[in-house]
Design a protein around this motif. Structure first.
Motif, PDB file in Angstrom:
ATOM      1  N   HIS A 112       0.223  -4.588   4.859  1.00  0.00           N
ATOM      2  CA  HIS A 112      -0.433  -3.301   5.129  1.00  0.00           C
ATOM      3  C   HIS A 112      -1.324  -3.375   6.359  1.00  0.00           C
ATOM      4  N   TRP A 147       4.122   0.900   2.679  1.00  0.00           N
ATOM      5  CA  TRP A 147       3.440   1.897   3.517  1.00  0.00           C
ATOM      6  C   TRP A 147       3.322   3.232   2.782  1.00  0.00           C
ATOM      7  N   ALA A 150       0.636   2.984   0.107  1.00  0.00           N
ATOM      8  CA  ALA A 150      -0.712   3.018   0.693  1.00  0.00           C
ATOM      9  C   ALA A 150      -1.122   4.452   1.046  1.00  0.00           C
ATOM     10  N   ILE A 161      -2.480  -1.029  -2.857  1.00  0.00           N
ATOM     11  CA  ILE A 161      -1.080  -1.441  -2.594  1.00  0.00           C
ATOM     12  C   ILE A 161      -0.659  -2.592  -3.498  1.00  0.00           C
TER      13      ILE A 161
END
Length: 539
Positions: A112, A147, A150, A161
């Motif tokens: 992340h 992604w 998140a 995450i």
């Protein structure tokens, strides 16, 4: 753990005989981490950049001290003189895995952070997913999933995450009640499929217990039914083979003066044969007029114990002889193979007492006179046979006259009835000869006779000696089980003992075992696997 730093030393001297490496090309370096990710996830190194440029390119990937420490735990050393394997080589060597890699929460957090560095106003730059997937050796789908997770969690005020697989996760094993398995009738426990149907479980669950040793496979042959009189005779026979029974060191005789004889049918082929073929090779064609009447020949075998000197050199093979029951007859009519009147070999299918006596007198006795060691011809030679009705009686007058005519001291002894394991031929020699002769293809009776005689001659005398020691082990078990035949022969690891030159000539019995079987109580006895009566018999 993330494996992404590939360290190599360009100062190492290369092989002068090999072609020098072109430094103006990019080298594609596969790492060990390709086992966990895709085959296309490889680092690309440009050898034209200088030291500063290399540090800059490295800093683009390594952006966190924690990430650096994580990567330094496992460095991959690259040899530039070695050609990297292709994708086909990696597939053939089994270095890839179809199982998806499970990322830890720390790895997901580092991914992340790498994505945030490559994003502008919450949107990823073009090619960022591919770049990060190559950096961490995971698929682009995994990068997109992290992604997306998140972004969704950020809408609720906190970026989360972490994966949802906490503590124990995955498919739970199905435990089988082994007590219930033991209650299933034996008639329904003949296969894994039948057992699973009786217990209403899956085959994989039951087979897993089989692999772990909780369930075992048992091949159970039918054994002769023994009466109490048979058991008593068997124990007495085993005791007669022990020397110094009253002393502190009872042991079996060396059995050098015993010749085991017996008959066996040998078939020209097997009803069902197994072969190993190439993938494109055609299946062999095997056909006959009737599978119930395959060509077969009966042989009379005579075998004694081989002898060796102190250096383990063979002085007497123990192979007295193998004699086929065949006859020569003229062909009654012409055929493709022969014309009428040509002598052809025929198998004798009916063997009576007269024929057995004739073979014993005219074939076995002359062979004993020819092959027996000259220094032991004055001792009494015992021919051991089973209790078949066609065998010669131990007090047969015609046989006794033939023995005196040859100048030998030979007597016949019958082994206990209903028990073939007291004869070394039935104990293991016949099976070995049958396996050897089937390696030579035979089409007619003459070919079968040649193949069986060849197998008899080439059988190693060292293995024949082992069968005699196995016979002594059977006798020990017979005495332990009071004449019963429901025992298992313990393994001695004779091959290892031969290498160490510790293989005994005779096995020992404990005085306690001799005392137990001679006290007159012939009742059943429960014997444990680690019985003390077996200890010390190899000393």
């Amino acid at each position: 753990m993330v494996n992404f730093i590939n360290t190599f030393d360009l100062n190492l001297p290369g092989n002068e005989e090999e072609t020098p490496i072109n430094v103006h090309e990019q080298v594609q370096v596969p790492t060990q981490a390709c086992q966990e990710g895709s085959l296309n996830h490889r680092r690309i190194f440009d050898l034209n950049i200088g030291e500063e440029g290399y540090q800059d390119s490295l800093n683009e990937d390594i952006f966190d001290e924690e990430l650096v420490q994580l990567g330094q735990r496992n460095l991959a050393i690259i040899d530039l003189n070695q050609t990297p394997p292709s994708e086909e080589d990696e597939l053939q060597s089994g270095r890839t895995s179809s199982r998806r890699r499970i990322l830890s929460n720390d790895e997901r957090r580092l991914i992340h952070l790498a994505l945030l560095k490559r994003s502008v106003n919450g949107k990823l730059r073009k090619g960022s997913r591919t770049e990060v997937s190559q950096l961490f050796y995971v698929s682009t789908k995994t990068i997109s999933r992290i992604w997306k997770q998140a972004k969704i969690s950020a809408m609720y005020g906190k970026v989360d995450i972490s994966h949802r697989k906490m503590k124990n996760y995955g498919r739970k094993r199905v435990e089988i009640d082994l007590e219930q398995f033991q209650k299933v009738p034996l008639s329904r426990r003949t296969s894994i499929r039948s057992s699973t149907c009786a217990m209403n479980v899956s085959k994989s669950s039951l087979h897993r217990n089989f692999k772990h040793g909780k369930i075992r496979r048992n091949t159970n042959p039918i054994k002769p039914l023994l009466k109490e009189s048979n058991k008593k005779v068997r124990v007495e026979f085993c005791l007669s083979m022990i020397r110094n029974r009253i002393g502190d060191d009872p042991k079996f005789s060396d059995m050098f003066n015993v010749i085991h004889i017996d008959e066996k049918w040998f078939y020209i082929t097997k009803n069902c044969e197994k072969f190993y073929l190439m993938s494109g090779e055609h299946d062999p064609d095997r056909a006959c007029k009737s599978k119930n009447f395959l060509t077969k020949v009966m042989f009379l075998e005579a075998m004694a114990r081989p002898r060796f000197d102190s250096d383990r050199n063979e002085t007497f093979s123990g192979n007295i002889g193998i004699f086929p029951f065949i006859t020569k007859q003229p062909a009654k009519r012409s055929s493709v193979n022969m014309s009428a009147g040509t002598l052809e070999t025929k198998a004798i299918t009916s063997v009576g007492k007269d024929l057995s006596r004739s073979y014993l007198i005219h074939k076995v006795l002359p062979t004993i006179l020819e092959k027996w060691p000259a220094g032991d011809r004055n001792i009494t030679i015992t021919i051991q046979q089973d209790n078949a009705r066609t065998h010669v009686d131990p007090n047969d007058e015609e046989f006794r006259l033939a023995v005196s005519r040859y100048g030998l001291n030979v007597q016949i002894r019958c082994q206990p009835p209903n028990y073939p394991d007291l004869n070394i031929l039935d104990l293991g020699f016949f099976n070995a000869i049958q396996s050897l002769h089937q390696k030579d293809p035979a089409r007619i009776v003459d070919d079968l006779v040649i193949a069986v005689k060849k197998a008899f001659d080439i059988y190693p005398s060292i293995k024949s000696n082992r069968i005699f020691l196995t016979l002594q082990q059977c006798m020990i078990q017979i005495m332990k089980y009071r004449g019963a035949n429901n025992y298992k022969i313990p393994h001695m690891n004779m091959k290892a003992l031969e290498r160490k030159r510790k293989l005994p000539l005779q096995l020992r019995c404990t005085p306690k075992l001799i005392e137990d079987v001679t006290d007159g109580s012939m009742g059943p006895k429960i014997v444990k696997d680690n019985d003390q009566s077996l200890r010390g018999m190899f000393n």
